[in-house]
Design a protein around this motif. Structure first.
Motif, short mmCIF file in Angstrom:
data_model
loop_
_atom_site.label_atom_id
_atom_site.label_comp_id
_atom_site.label_asym_id
_atom_site.label_seq_id
_atom_site.Cartn_x
_atom_site.Cartn_y
_atom_site.Cartn_z
N TYR A 513 126.41 96.59 61.98
CA TYR A 513 125.45 95.48 62.13
C TYR A 513 124.59 95.35 60.87
CZ TYR A 513 122.50 99.49 63.32
OH TYR A 513 121.85 100.70 63.30
N SER A 571 124.44 89.85 61.86
CA SER A 571 125.91 89.91 61.88
C SER A 571 126.37 91.23 62.47
CB SER A 571 126.48 89.74 60.47
OG SER A 571 126.04 90.78 59.62
N SER A 591 127.41 87.09 66.04
CA SER A 591 126.60 86.94 64.82
C SER A 591 125.96 85.56 64.81
CB SER A 591 127.49 87.13 63.59
OG SER A 591 128.14 88.40 63.62
#
Length: 603
Positions: A513, A571, A591
């Motif tokens: 992430y 994301s 995302s």
């Protein structure tokens, strides 16, 4: 301390007189039958004021005496009389020898009130509940004949303090600000002596301000027709605490020795008196003592009497026309600003205060003691205090303080724990020292709430897991929510389900992430999952991602400098193992980008 209400001038009694007519040397006339055995009688008495001096007050009395005898009484009768109020004899007089013709006789007598008796009468009047009885026992004697007449008593009352007894709320405003609310006033007499009359005056007041209202010292003066009968000051300052109700007590004492002087002015002024009760704050300046009127504790009463004719008293309250004589400082604007520093951030407030008093005023320079505090969810960003002198016109007060990164992190933790919701509170308190009083100046307070929704862009839709162009699994019912934050990091709990659509087992090894806000990287890491899903099977998955709270202060400063606006980018990707190989899969549906806007410090 004030004379209010009913006034001394309610004395409206006709001075009646006790008459005694006596004679000597008329025994022979009686014995020969020339004079009948009936004494003369008083038919009427009328009074009016005579000459008035500082020592005495003249009274002219016109008496009609009836001689019922058939012959006159030549120069052998005498008339004497007293004037008494509440057993205080204020006047005495006698005529000497009088000749009484048969029938109706008009006699003019002149006497005077001893003005030194006025204080004694006043004391008796106050101690008797403001009530006076005028007593007369007329009688007539001629030769050896006499006849008593019924006593003539007249009682009158005054109510000098009634207009000070009030429970009507009265707002005391200075400029556009309510300084105090007067909830009630009253006044009462103490036990009077020939020298002093104690008078207590009190006002119950409420201070609605967030700071105390303090008067350095209060003074008072009571005058009747410009004759000062009481004056003095309080012992020390008088303070009404913030958001509180208190009582202002003034214990005064009338100098009864001044009442004879007032009495003269009252009679000379057609029995009219202006009673002035003035309460004022006292300021010591280089030029001496200065008085600042406090009209909410002051009163002016005009009363008229008709003492000799027995008419009614007329009492009315009039406006003094006095004001505070000054205007308090007024806050015109507040400007806020954030800036980055080497040690963190700095928050500053510029408060523009106008002192409306001109350069020639005694309040051209006003000392101001001000405090300011700003907090987010009860996390204090800064507290500051300034002591300055306000010159006439526009003045800028600077409040500010360094806000440490740790403080910003503490706020962020509270923000997340409160559901991404923050209550902002800005509060200021200022006292203007005017010399004679310390009065609060309203610094604008601000209470507002702002919210963010940094996880709101996360999609819970289906996400295909594709390996080498083939769909091998599906993520669905995915969600992201905050965990319990610490000072170091903020958990993002990612959970949902994954369905393996192939016959071979599939393992979700980890999630990766990245979270960026205004190009500040708040998170960039991978978190272990380790969930194996057999072929044609669905399993639950969950894991924690973390924001690095050390980066929150940097983002927050940029957010404020950007007009409280941030561009957010989040994301995710997954690392899966399938067929003995690991593949990185971008999770596009999870995302997102978003714009975060707040209005914490704007207008």
């Amino acid at each position: 301390m004030s004379l209010v209400g009913g006034t001394l001038g309610k004395i409206a009694a006709v001075f009646a007189v006790g008459l005694v007519v006596s004679a000597a040397g008329v025994g022979a006339a009686v014995s020969t039958g020339v004079v009948s055995p009936e004494p003369p009688t008083v038919e009427s008495v009328e009074n009016e004021w005579g000459e008035v001096s500082q020592e005495r007050t003249g009274i002219r009395t016109d008496i009609v005496v009836n001689n019922p005898n058939g012959v006159g009484i030549p120069g052998v009768a005498g008339v004497s009389y007293d004037v008494a109020m509440n057993d205080v004899t204020v006047a005495s007089g006698s005529s000497g020898g009088l000749s009484l013709s048969p029938g109706r006789n008009e006699v003019t007598l002149r006497t005077h009130i001893d003005n030194e008796k006025i204080p004694a009468w006043w004391a008796s009047h106050i101690n008797n509940g403001e009530k006076t009885t005028v007593s007369v026992e007329p009688s007539v004697k001629a030769a050896f004949l006499s006849k008593s007449l019924p006593s003539r008593d007249r009682t009158f009352e005054t109510d000098m303090l009634s207009s000070f007894d009030s429970d009507a709320n009265q707002s005391v405003t200075v400029g556009n600000r309510t300084l105090l609310t007067v909830e009630g006033t009253d006044a009462s007499w103490g036990h009077a002596t020939a020298n002093r009359t104690p008078l207590r005056f009190s006002g119950t007041v409420h201070n609605p301000n967030g700071a105390p209202v303090t008067f350095s010292k209060l003074g008072y003066e009571v005058s009747m027709n410009d004759v000062t009968v009481a004056e003095g000051t309080t012992n020390g300052s008088v303070e009404i605490a913030a958001d509180s109700t208190g009582t202002i007590d003034i214990n005064s004492s009338l100098d009864n020795r001044k009442l004879d002087e007032w009495w003269v002015s009252h009679i000379r002024n057609d029995e009219t008196t202006t009673l002035d009760v003035s309460v004022f704050a006292i300021e010591q300046t280089d030029d001496g003592t200065r008085r600042v009127p406090l009209p909410f504790l002051s009163q002016r009463v005009i009363f008229e009497t008709d003492i000799l004719a027995g008419g009614e008293t007329n009492t009315r309250t009039v406006e003094t026309g006095e004001g505070f004589g000054f205007e308090p400082p007024v806050v015109e604007s507040v400007e806020r600003d954030w800036s980055a520093t080497d040690s963190g951030t700095r928050f500053s407030n510029t408060v523009v205060v106008n002192n409306p008093n001109d350069a020639n005023s005694a309040l051209a320079d006003v000392a101001l003691d001000a405090k300011y505090r700003v907090s987010l969810n009860d996390v204090t960003l800064f507290e500051d205090r300034t002591q300055s002198t306000l010159a006439p016109g526009r003045n800028e007060l600077q409040f500010g303080g360094d806000v440490s990164d740790r403080t910003i992190q503490q706020w962020w933790v509270s923000h997340v724990e409160n559901g991404e919701r923050t209550a902002l509170r800005t509060e200021g308190h200022a006292l203007a020292d005017l010399g004679f009083a310390k009065l609060p100046v309203g610094l604008p307070a601000q209470n507002r709430t702002f919210e963010t929704d940094m996880l709101g862009g996360f999609s819970g839709g289906d996400e295909a897991v594709t390996v080498s162009g083939r769909r091998v699994a599906t993520l669905h019912d995915m969600s992201s929510k905050w965990g319990d934050p610490t000072m170091e990091r903020t958990p993002m709990v990612v959970s949902g389900e994954i369905t393996n659509e192939r016959s071979r087992p599939l393992t979700v090894v980890k999630f990766g992430y990245e979270v960026k806000a205004n190009d500040v990287v708040l998170a960039d890491n991978e978190t272990h999952v380790g969930t194996t899903v057999p072929g044609q099977t669905t399993r639950s998955i969950d894991t924690n991602a973390y924001l690095d709270n050390d980066q929150i202060p940097k983002w927050w400063v940029g957010h404020l400098e950007g007009g409280e606006r941030s561009e957010l980018s989040v994301s995710y990707y997954a690392v899966v193992e399938y067929g003995g190989q690991q593949f990185t899969v971008e999770l596009d549906s999870m995302s997102y980008t978003d714009t975060i806007e707040t209005n914490a410090f704007g207008e």
